[in-house]
Design a protein around this motif. Structure first.
Motif, PDB file in Angstrom:
ATOM      1  N   UNK A 149      14.702  13.787  45.664  1.00 13.42           N
ATOM      2  CA  UNK A 149      15.409  14.925  46.258  1.00 13.42           C
ATOM      3  C   UNK A 149      16.380  15.517  45.238  1.00 13.42           C
ATOM      4  N   UNK A 150      17.069  14.668  44.502  1.00  8.01           N
ATOM      5  CA  UNK A 150      17.990  15.174  43.468  1.00  8.01           C
ATOM      6  C   UNK A 150      17.242  16.083  42.496  1.00  8.01           C
ATOM      7  N   UNK A 151      16.094  15.631  42.068  1.00 12.15           N
ATOM      8  CA  UNK A 151      15.327  16.405  41.089  1.00 12.15           C
ATOM      9  C   UNK A 151      14.844  17.733  41.674  1.00 12.15           C
ATOM     10  N   UNK A 152      14.263  17.669  42.861  1.00 10.09           N
ATOM     11  CA  UNK A 152      13.718  18.904  43.444  1.00 10.09           C
ATOM     12  C   UNK A 152      14.817  19.895  43.835  1.00 10.09           C
ATOM     13  N   UNK A 153      15.994  19.377  44.239  1.00 13.11           N
ATOM     14  CA  UNK A 153      17.098  20.260  44.631  1.00 13.11           C
ATOM     15  C   UNK A 153      18.026  20.573  43.466  1.00 13.11           C
TER      16      UNK A 153
ATOM     17  N   UNK B 251      19.255  16.344  53.540  1.00 15.01           N
ATOM     18  CA  UNK B 251      18.237  15.343  53.219  1.00 15.01           C
ATOM     19  C   UNK B 251      18.746  14.384  52.143  1.00 15.01           C
ATOM     20  N   UNK B 252      19.422  14.909  51.140  1.00 13.13           N
ATOM     21  CA  UNK B 252      19.968  14.063  50.079  1.00 13.13           C
ATOM     22  C   UNK B 252      21.080  13.173  50.624  1.00 13.13           C
TER      23      UNK B 252
END
Length: 128
Positions: free
Chosen positions: A25-29, A40-41
């Protein structure tokens, strides 16, 4: 020490899975620190952090109980219950609203923690 080793190995993989879910999630956001207001994170971080909060001390109590009592059925059952509790809790952290798996996982974690504490304390008192 077999019960402790197996429990630590299983929960180590659970921690790895939860950590990878946070990273995805960190990467995609594109959020490197904090949760950036991303719900979500935030949920994934809390699921990972909650395991990190309960795992070390409970695993230590499992180790002490196993050293004191051996690999008795009740030590194995408590270790297995802790694994199940942590999996349920992680599965229940999919929304901000309380969920049955989260509630059951948290309640079972508290019960295991209390029973392990009792076992370790009882053995310590018996050795006085």
């Amino acid at each position: 020490m077999t019960v402790t080793l197996i429990t630590a190995g299983i929960l180590g993989f659970l921690f790895l899975i939860l950590s990878l879910r946070v990273s995805l999630v960190r990467r995609s956001a594109r959020i490197s620190v904090g949760d950036g207001g991303n719900q979500q994170l935030e949920l994934r971080c809390r699921a990972q952090a909650n395991l990190a909060e309960y795992l070390p001390f409970t695993l230590f109590l499992i180790f002490l109980a196993e050293q004191a009592w051996g690999a008795k059925w009740y030590v194995i059952a408590l270790a297995a219950a802790f694994v199940i509790a942590r999996i349920l809790h992680a599965l229940g952290m999919r929304s901000l609203a309380p969920t049955p798996p989260r509630f059951i996982g948290a309640t079972l974690t508290y019960a295991v923690l209390a029973l392990l504490s009792f076992l370790v304390l009882a053995k310590g008192i018996a050795l006085l």
